[in-house]
Design a protein around this motif. Structure first.
Motif, PDB file in Angstrom:
ATOM      1  N   PHE A  29       0.597  -1.633  -0.265  1.00 43.18           N
ATOM      2  CA  PHE A  29       0.289   0.267  -0.082  1.00 43.18           C
ATOM      3  C   PHE A  29       0.594   1.435   0.238  1.00 43.18           C
ATOM      4  O   PHE A  29       0.406   2.058   0.225  1.00 43.18           O
ATOM      5  N   GLN A  30       2.290   0.967  -0.248  1.00 39.24           N
ATOM      6  CA  GLN A  30       2.899   2.429  -0.383  1.00 39.24           C
ATOM      7  C   GLN A  30       2.428   3.497  -1.581  1.00 39.24           C
ATOM      8  O   GLN A  30       2.224   2.557  -2.319  1.00 39.24           O
ATOM      9  N   PRO A  31       2.584   3.995  -1.941  1.00 38.96           N
ATOM     10  CA  PRO A  31       2.394   5.394  -2.301  1.00 38.96           C
ATOM     11  C   PRO A  31       2.780   4.579  -4.037  1.00 38.96           C
ATOM     12  O   PRO A  31       2.551   4.906  -4.852  1.00 38.96           O
ATOM     13  N   ALA A  32       4.225   4.607  -3.992  1.00 40.67           N
ATOM     14  CA  ALA A  32       5.210   4.418  -5.437  1.00 40.67           C
ATOM     15  C   ALA A  32       4.654   2.931  -5.867  1.00 40.67           C
ATOM     16  O   ALA A  32       4.915   3.194  -7.143  1.00 40.67           O
ATOM     17  N   ALA A  37       5.000   3.179 -12.661  1.00 39.79           N
ATOM     18  CA  ALA A  37       5.848   3.043 -13.135  1.00 39.79           C
ATOM     19  C   ALA A  37       6.363   1.349 -12.510  1.00 39.79           C
ATOM     20  O   ALA A  37       7.603   0.608 -12.528  1.00 39.79           O
ATOM     21  N   PHE A  38       5.827   1.220 -11.372  1.00 45.80           N
ATOM     22  CA  PHE A  38       6.557  -0.233 -10.470  1.00 45.80           C
ATOM     23  C   PHE A  38       6.444  -1.414 -11.436  1.00 45.80           C
ATOM     24  O   PHE A  38       7.187  -2.543 -11.338  1.00 45.80           O
ATOM     25  N   ALA A  39       5.062  -1.872 -12.748  1.00 42.02           N
ATOM     26  CA  ALA A  39       5.418  -2.363 -13.208  1.00 42.02           C
ATOM     27  C   ALA A  39       6.098  -2.284 -14.846  1.00 42.02           C
ATOM     28  O   ALA A  39       6.802  -3.312 -15.328  1.00 42.02           O
ATOM     29  N   ARG A  40       6.469  -1.270 -14.978  1.00 44.76           N
ATOM     30  CA  ARG A  40       6.883  -0.755 -15.947  1.00 44.76           C
ATOM     31  C   ARG A  40       8.621  -1.116 -15.369  1.00 44.76           C
ATOM     32  O   ARG A  40       9.907  -1.178 -16.537  1.00 44.76           O
ATOM     33  N   GLN A  41       9.288  -0.577 -14.675  1.00 42.37           N
ATOM     34  CA  GLN A  41      10.382  -0.240 -14.324  1.00 42.37           C
ATOM     35  C   GLN A  41      11.382  -1.606 -13.328  1.00 42.37           C
ATOM     36  O   GLN A  41      12.034  -1.638 -13.198  1.00 42.37           O
ATOM     37  N   VAL A  42       9.824  -2.352 -12.603  1.00 40.45           N
ATOM     38  CA  VAL A  42      10.342  -3.941 -12.149  1.00 40.45           C
ATOM     39  C   VAL A  42       9.782  -4.983 -12.377  1.00 40.45           C
ATOM     40  O   VAL A  42      10.193  -5.387 -12.191  1.00 40.45           O
ATOM     41  N   ILE A  43       8.416  -5.053 -12.860  1.00 38.28           N
ATOM     42  CA  ILE A  43       7.657  -6.533 -13.053  1.00 38.28           C
ATOM     43  C   ILE A  43       8.523  -6.413 -14.453  1.00 38.28           C
ATOM     44  O   ILE A  43       9.270  -7.595 -15.033  1.00 38.28           O
ATOM     45  N   PRO A  57       4.283 -14.249 -20.303  1.00 34.92           N
ATOM     46  CA  PRO A  57       3.224 -14.108 -19.543  1.00 34.92           C
ATOM     47  C   PRO A  57       4.424 -12.636 -17.972  1.00 34.92           C
ATOM     48  O   PRO A  57       2.688 -11.770 -18.325  1.00 34.92           O
ATOM     49  N   VAL A  58       4.670 -12.740 -18.406  1.00 35.39           N
ATOM     50  CA  VAL A  58       6.353 -11.445 -17.395  1.00 35.39           C
ATOM     51  C   VAL A  58       5.803  -9.988 -18.060  1.00 35.39           C
ATOM     52  O   VAL A  58       4.712  -8.647 -17.387  1.00 35.39           O
ATOM     53  N   HIS A  59       5.968 -10.334 -19.639  1.00 33.31           N
ATOM     54  CA  HIS A  59       5.437  -8.283 -19.929  1.00 33.31           C
ATOM     55  C   HIS A  59       3.899  -8.360 -19.788  1.00 33.31           C
ATOM     56  O   HIS A  59       3.431  -6.827 -19.746  1.00 33.31           O
ATOM     57  N   GLU A  60       3.333  -9.569 -19.862  1.00 33.27           N
ATOM     58  CA  GLU A  60       1.890  -9.232 -20.159  1.00 33.27           C
ATOM     59  C   GLU A  60       1.287  -8.907 -18.836  1.00 33.27           C
ATOM     60  O   GLU A  60       0.489  -8.208 -18.428  1.00 33.27           O
ATOM     61  N   THR A  61       1.860 -10.118 -17.839  1.00 38.36           N
ATOM     62  CA  THR A  61       0.904  -9.276 -16.362  1.00 38.36           C
ATOM     63  C   THR A  61       2.054  -7.716 -16.595  1.00 38.36           C
ATOM     64  O   THR A  61       0.967  -7.256 -15.788  1.00 38.36           O
ATOM     65  N   ALA A  62       2.752  -7.085 -16.977  1.00 39.43           N
ATOM     66  CA  ALA A  62       3.080  -6.128 -16.452  1.00 39.43           C
ATOM     67  C   ALA A  62       2.182  -4.927 -17.087  1.00 39.43           C
ATOM     68  O   ALA A  62       2.191  -4.127 -16.842  1.00 39.43           O
ATOM     69  N   GLY A  63       1.677  -5.086 -18.082  1.00 37.02           N
ATOM     70  CA  GLY A  63       1.356  -5.341 -19.128  1.00 37.02           C
ATOM     71  C   GLY A  63      -0.473  -4.291 -18.277  1.00 37.02           C
ATOM     72  O   GLY A  63      -0.377  -3.357 -18.237  1.00 37.02           O
ATOM     73  N   ILE A  64      -0.839  -5.725 -17.558  1.00 35.05           N
ATOM     74  CA  ILE A  64      -2.022  -5.857 -17.258  1.00 35.05           C
ATOM     75  C   ILE A  64      -2.051  -4.315 -15.613  1.00 35.05           C
ATOM     76  O   ILE A  64      -2.417  -3.520 -15.965  1.00 35.05           O
ATOM     77  N   ILE A  65      -0.876  -4.731 -15.168  1.00 32.65           N
ATOM     78  CA  ILE A  65      -0.887  -4.242 -13.497  1.00 32.65           C
ATOM     79  C   ILE A  65      -0.693  -2.537 -14.195  1.00 32.65           C
ATOM     80  O   ILE A  65      -1.495  -1.953 -13.128  1.00 32.65           O
ATOM     81  N   ALA A  66       0.344  -2.200 -15.192  1.00 28.88           N
ATOM     82  CA  ALA A  66      -0.170  -0.858 -15.340  1.00 28.88           C
ATOM     83  C   ALA A  66      -1.074  -0.418 -16.268  1.00 28.88           C
ATOM     84  O   ALA A  66      -1.083   0.989 -15.796  1.00 28.88           O
ATOM     85  N   ALA A  70      -3.349   1.070  -9.324  1.00 26.66           N
ATOM     86  CA  ALA A  70      -3.597   1.267  -7.716  1.00 26.66           C
ATOM     87  C   ALA A  70      -4.881  -0.408  -7.449  1.00 26.66           C
ATOM     88  O   ALA A  70      -4.456  -1.137  -6.665  1.00 26.66           O
ATOM     89  N   THR A  71      -5.749  -0.921  -8.366  1.00 25.10           N
ATOM     90  CA  THR A  71      -6.463  -1.881  -8.343  1.00 25.10           C
ATOM     91  C   THR A  71      -6.044  -3.515  -8.506  1.00 25.10           C
ATOM     92  O   THR A  71      -6.151  -4.082  -7.382  1.00 25.10           O
ATOM     93  N   ALA A  72      -4.856  -3.487  -9.414  1.00 26.37           N
ATOM     94  CA  ALA A  72      -4.269  -4.555  -8.968  1.00 26.37           C
ATOM     95  C   ALA A  72      -3.067  -4.120  -7.944  1.00 26.37           C
ATOM     96  O   ALA A  72      -3.506  -5.501  -6.710  1.00 26.37           O
ATOM     97  N   ASP A  73      -2.518  -3.489  -8.124  1.00 24.78           N
ATOM     98  CA  ASP A  73      -1.738  -2.836  -6.354  1.00 24.78           C
ATOM     99  C   ASP A  73      -2.668  -3.671  -4.796  1.00 24.78           C
ATOM    100  O   ASP A  73      -2.416  -4.322  -4.099  1.00 24.78           O
TER     101      ASP A  73
END
Length: 146
Positions: A29-32, A37-43, A57-66, A70-73
């Motif tokens: 629940f951290q704002p960052a 950015a988390f999906a694009r820079q970490v995942i 699968p990793v790129h697809e997951t990152a795209g969905i999260i991006a 907020a909803t995903a996190d």
């Protein structure tokens, strides 16, 4: 007579894992982490240099999260808080251990790209295989007998 060494029990492992999941879930629940950015820079980078069965699968997951960061996190945080809470209660610990192992392995695959093991540059010095598979191993060590 106690030799001063703490005794490790299955229940102790369950409680410790539950507390770790609660901490991990609360940190979601951290704002960052609520931004794309988390999906694009970490995942997403976890899939770079990996074979297709890992990268796609990793790129697809990152795209969905991006798209819905907020909803995903928040969903991921709630899953981990629930796992932790269920591990703290004896009646739900067995199911929570199974769910914990499954969740940890999915995080390892989709969020960490299997720790980079198939990318060629993985080593213990770079953090491979990652922390998520350790959660699954701990869940299995806490599995109660029948």
């Amino acid at each position: 007579m106690n030799s001063g060494n703490p005794r490790v029990t299955r229940r102790g492992v369950q409680i410790t894992l539950g507390l770790l999941w609660i901490l991990d879930g609360a940190l979601k629940f951290q704002p960052a982490l609520l931004t794309s950015a988390f999906a694009r820079q970490v995942i997403e980078p976890a899939g770079h240099g990996q074979p297709g069965f890992v990268a796609w699968p990793v790129h697809e997951t990152a795209g969905i999260i991006a798209r819905f960061p907020a909803t995903a996190d928040i969903l991921f945080g709630l899953i981990e808080l629930t796992l932790g809470a269920c591990l703290l209660h004896r009646r739900t610990a067995r199911r929570a251990l199974a769910a914990s192992a499954g969740w940890a392995l999915s995080v390892w695959y989709l969020g960490e790209g299997l720790g980079g093991l198939f990318g060629g540059g993985a080593s213990l010095l770079t953090g491979a295989p990652g922390s998520a598979p350790m959660y699954a191993v701990v869940a299995l060590t806490g599995w109660p007998p029948r």
